[in-house]
Design a protein around this motif. Structure first.
Motif, mmCIF file in Angstrom:
data_model
loop_
_atom_site.group_PDB
_atom_site.id
_atom_site.type_symbol
_atom_site.label_atom_id
_atom_site.label_comp_id
_atom_site.label_asym_id
_atom_site.label_seq_id
_atom_site.Cartn_x
_atom_site.Cartn_y
_atom_site.Cartn_z
ATOM 1 N N GLN A 182 -5.623 -3.887 2.055
ATOM 2 C CA GLN A 182 -5.963 -2.700 2.860
ATOM 3 C C GLN A 182 -5.623 -1.355 2.252
ATOM 4 O O GLN A 182 -6.256 -0.376 2.131
ATOM 5 C CB GLN A 182 -5.307 -2.711 4.417
ATOM 6 C CG GLN A 182 -5.933 -3.909 5.141
ATOM 7 C CD GLN A 182 -5.117 -3.976 6.414
ATOM 8 O OE1 GLN A 182 -4.023 -3.293 6.558
ATOM 9 N NE2 GLN A 182 -5.437 -4.566 7.307
ATOM 10 N N LEU B 76 -8.178 1.698 0.914
ATOM 11 C CA LEU B 76 -7.990 3.049 1.276
ATOM 12 C C LEU B 76 -7.909 3.894 -0.173
ATOM 13 O O LEU B 76 -8.194 5.221 0.001
ATOM 14 C CB LEU B 76 -6.751 3.520 2.268
ATOM 15 C CG LEU B 76 -6.699 2.509 3.736
ATOM 16 C CD1 LEU B 76 -5.586 2.747 4.397
ATOM 17 C CD2 LEU B 76 -8.223 2.789 4.405
ATOM 18 N N LEU C 259 -7.656 8.289 -0.937
ATOM 19 C CA LEU C 259 -6.440 8.644 -0.203
ATOM 20 C C LEU C 259 -5.236 8.121 -1.429
ATOM 21 O O LEU C 259 -5.206 7.216 -1.976
ATOM 22 C CB LEU C 259 -6.143 7.863 0.907
ATOM 23 C CG LEU C 259 -6.667 8.314 2.646
ATOM 24 C CD1 LEU C 259 -8.242 8.573 2.373
ATOM 25 C CD2 LEU C 259 -6.352 7.398 3.391
ATOM 26 N N ALA D 296 -0.293 8.700 1.458
ATOM 27 C CA ALA D 296 -1.216 9.093 2.473
ATOM 28 C C ALA D 296 -1.668 7.768 2.933
ATOM 29 O O ALA D 296 -1.909 7.451 4.369
ATOM 30 C CB ALA D 296 -2.323 9.817 2.261
ATOM 31 N N LEU E 181 -0.982 6.085 6.862
ATOM 32 C CA LEU E 181 -2.138 5.665 7.671
ATOM 33 C C LEU E 181 -1.891 4.529 8.028
ATOM 34 O O LEU E 181 -2.055 4.152 9.228
ATOM 35 C CB LEU E 181 -3.460 5.929 7.096
ATOM 36 C CG LEU E 181 -4.718 5.938 7.787
ATOM 37 C CD1 LEU E 181 -4.644 6.856 8.725
ATOM 38 C CD2 LEU E 181 -5.976 6.050 6.871
ATOM 39 N N LEU E 182 -1.785 3.379 7.464
ATOM 40 C CA LEU E 182 -1.763 2.057 7.732
ATOM 41 C C LEU E 182 -0.300 1.972 8.896
ATOM 42 O O LEU E 182 -0.394 1.143 9.593
ATOM 43 C CB LEU E 182 -1.421 1.147 6.643
ATOM 44 C CG LEU E 182 -2.706 1.045 5.667
ATOM 45 C CD1 LEU E 182 -2.520 0.259 4.567
ATOM 46 C CD2 LEU E 182 -3.753 0.357 6.598
ATOM 47 N N SER F 272 -1.257 3.456 12.035
ATOM 48 C CA SER F 272 -2.166 2.753 13.015
ATOM 49 C C SER F 272 -1.606 1.730 13.637
ATOM 50 O O SER F 272 -2.038 1.158 14.455
ATOM 51 C CB SER F 272 -3.314 2.432 12.011
ATOM 52 O OG SER F 272 -2.859 1.520 11.081
ATOM 53 N N LYS G 219 -0.037 2.855 16.406
ATOM 54 C CA LYS G 219 -0.907 3.569 17.420
ATOM 55 C C LYS G 219 -1.307 2.645 18.508
ATOM 56 O O LYS G 219 -1.419 3.266 19.647
ATOM 57 C CB LYS G 219 -2.050 3.968 16.370
ATOM 58 C CG LYS G 219 -2.363 5.226 16.707
ATOM 59 C CD LYS G 219 -3.747 5.613 15.890
ATOM 60 C CE LYS G 219 -5.175 5.833 16.302
ATOM 61 N NZ LYS G 219 -6.073 6.262 15.417
#
Lengths: 434, 246
Positions: free
Chosen positions: A382, A386, A391, A395, A399-400, A403, A406
């Motif tokens: 992953q 990205l 990215l 970053a 993001l991972l 998330s 999240k």
């Protein structure tokens, strides 16, 4: 043997401290205090193999010499205001060092719902003394033994409390020595009543031990939305016990977001007592350095057709530790139970720890129960994917990580809390990744 | 635009590419074909900067710069796009938000202002319409639970948003039914212009009915064993890979 010696001296330190408390004058809850103290003596502090404290090392805590709060704490109104969510500014109950502070609270709208614990009705009193006698968690006993006064928040039948009620627990650390704070709230919800509550724990500085106990008694059809935000000072200890009793068709939805401190432990004891009741426990913790958060969950399905759902996620970095010890007990006759339990851990360093013990005990034959735990790192596939989209490595990692958290944070129904968690909790990791 | 010179590469100590040279100019479409295990996908992964693949010899120049000096994200920002054979599922990362991040990363790199979410949403809707993708794919997590065809469409959607100078599509056609293939091919064709170039890595001739290559190269055992025009692909189709590999 060494353990025992340390612990017994630790216990006697608390017993001595309790004598001092009694010398200060008779508390309105003296009887309850005495019951809890004798239960404390019976239970004793946990040794390292204690079933309830398998993953939690309490040695440092119990060896600490605590003093009684001297009542001199002062917290500025600005500090308090900075921790009140905008939607709750007219409905916020403030506890300073574990004691309800009417002056700093904004409770005009809910005044009629509040009463001191010592003036609670017979039903609540009977409940309190029964739970004090049978308490299974020594720290909850300790909390009750030292609690001079608590609060009952009662919602009458068929009443919905409008808006959201915030409870703000402010602990003022004491650089001279450590102090234990013992807030206690009993929430009494009448038939078909509803309430939304956000609780936030903050400290002005380290050196305190907040040891809270809360009881949620939900009558038939009552509904609760309960969000806890734990953001204590780093040099503090945080223990909380949340006991939830659910009658027919009652619903309790809870989310906990924890930032950790030197030792934070959340204990949930849930009894689904009557048909059709439902509990939802979500939790997320983001830990760095030497922070710790431990979740201990016992859910008792005592009646048929009840639902329990648990989902906990931990992001662990540095030398931090998290643990989850959760058992769902499906009692005999609790047919058509639906219970699920899931714990996900994201490990960001080589030195962090995540201990997990998911558990099911089933004494009925027509039930649907699941449990599972994952422990993993950032997925390289992953991460690379990205990056191929432009990215940066940093970053993409952020993001991972975001998330991952999240899916829990977004179950919180209060946008201002979600925003705060995005700003503070998840920012912790960004600083680290630089 | 792209110069690959005598490229040697290995993964976990096994040499996969044994001297590949290829020159791609603006406006061209190159198809790279070959049997399974011939090194086609390795070439794609090397171009995208995958950390598991080690270049042991040769060089790659992109617009005159040494591509091998650049990290994966720098290659992307320089205008290279890799369409994955197996697009990665990323649960929890919203598809539309991710696309906007990737789009804006490129804008920031070009010293342009970031596009605001509303304008971006319009752009995204337009591109999705072209690929006949339903709006719900904006709200879903990146590739999470997408079918094979949806994933490939989502790759082309990313390509449409990022408008790369050079796109490498690694077996974008495999796993697609003929209708989806046609939509994907139309999407790719609509993105073509005289300033960009395309490398199609494929096992089957079928894709080349829809996207017409200028050059066809056949890789076998890590080397280009034959190059030609579109007729080569047709010949391969009728005679099989044995024809070039024996």
């Amino acid at each position: 043997m060494t353990d025992t010696l340390v612990e017994s001296s630790a216990e006697s330190a608390f017993l001595d401290l309790h004598k001092k408390l009694l010398e200060q004058g008779r508390s309105a809850l003296a009887e309850l205090q005495v019951t809890a103290l004798s239960r404390f003596e019976e239970l004793g502090f946990p040794h390292s193999k204690h079933e309830m404290y398998t993953f939690v090392n309490t040695k440092g805590l119990v060896a600490t010499s605590f003093s009684l709060p001297d009542g001199s704490a002062s917290v500025s109104e600005d500090f308090v205001a900075s921790h009140i969510y905008p939607d709750c500014k007219d409905q916020c109950l403030v506890f300073i060092d574990g004691v309800f502070d009417r002056g700093l609270s904004r409770c005009e709208g809910v005044n009629s719902n509040l009463m001191p614990l010592s003036e609670a009705d017979e039903e609540v009193k009977a409940y309190l003394s029964e739970t004090a006698e049978n308490e299974n968690d020594v720290f909850a006993s300790l909390s009750t033994a030292f609690c001079d006064e608590g609060l009952v928040f009662k919602v009458e039948a068929n009443t919905q409390i409008s808006g959201t009620v915030q409870i703000l627990f402010v602990s003022t650390g004491n650089t001279a020595g450590s102090v234990m704070h013992t807030p206690r709230i009993v929430w009494q919800l009448g038939k078909l009543s509803e309430i939304k509550v956000i609780e936030k724990f903050v400290g002005t500085e380290g050196g305190y031990f907040i040891n809270s106990v809360q009881d949620w008694l939900l009558a038939e059809g009552a509904g609760v939305s309960y969000t806890q935000v734990q953001m204590d000072s780093i040099g503090s200890w945080h223990f909380s016990k949340v006991r939830v009793y659910l009658n027919r068709n009652a619903r309790f939805h809870s989310s906990n977001a924890s930032s950790g401190n030197q030792l934070a432990r959340h204990h949930y004891e849930v009894r689904l007592k009557e048909e059709g009741s439902e509990i939802r426990l979500n939790g997320v913790s983001v830990l760095d350095d030497k922070e710790q958060v431990h979740n201990f969950v016992r859910i008792h399905h005592e009646a048929p057709q009840c639902i329990s759902h648990q989902h906990f996620k931990n992001i662990v970095n540095g030398h931090a530790r998290s643990s989850f010890d959760g058992t769902v007990i499906v009692c005999q006759g609790a047919q058509l139970t639906s219970a699920d339990q899931l714990v996900n851990n994201l490990m960001l360093s080589n030195d962090c720890h995540a201990n997990n013990k998911p558990n099911l005990m089933i004494f009925a034959d027509d039930v649907k129960c699941t449990h599972g735990v994952t422990v993993g790192q950032i997925d390289e596939g992953q991460w690379f994917y990205l990056q191929t989209r432009g990215l940066s490595a940093k970053a993409a990692k952020e993001l991972l990580t975001r998330s991952f958290a999240k899916s829990i944070i977004e179950t919180i129904e209060f946008p201002e809390v979600v925003e705060e968690l995005n700003d503070t909790l998840l920012k912790k990791l960004e600083a680290r990744n630089d | 635009m792209l110069e690959i010179k005598d490229l040697h590469a290995s993964v976990e100590g096994n040499e996969i590419l044994k001297g590949i040279s290829l020159s791609i100019k603006k406006g061209e479409i190159h198809a790279v074909m070959g049997p399974n295990g011939s090194g086609k996908s390795t070439l794609a992964k090397i171009l995208s900067g995958h950390p598991s693949y080690e270049v042991t010899g040769g060089e790659i120049l992109f617009e005159g710069k040494n591509l091998l000096d650049l990290e994966a994200e720098e290659r992307s920002l320089a205008g290279i796009f890799m369409g994955f054979q197996y697009p990665v599922e990323v649960p929890g990362v919203n598809n539309a938000e991710f696309l906007r991040m990737a789009f804006n990363a490129r804008r920031v790199k070009a010293d342009e202002e970031e596009m605001d979410p509303l304008d971006f949403d319009e752009l995204l809707s337009e591109k999705m319409k072209m690929l006949k993708m339903e709006n719900k794919y904006k709200e879903r997590s990146l590739n999470d639970g997408f079918s094979g065809g949806e994933k490939k469409k989502n790759e082309i959607l990313q390509m449409a948003i990022l408008e790369p100078k050079l796109a490498i599509l690694d077996e974008t056609d495999s796993g697609l039914d003929i209708d989806a293939l046609r939509i994907v091919a139309e999407g790719v064709n609509s993105l073509r212009n005289d300033n960009n170039a395309l490398i199609l890595i494929t096992h089957y001739q079928r894709l080349l009915d829809y996207i017409k290559p200028d050059f066809v190269h056949v890789i076998h055992q890590g080397k280009i064993v034959k190059s030609g025009d579109k007729a080569l692909a047709l010949e391969l189709e009728s005679q099989g890979y044995d024809w070039v590999t024996t």
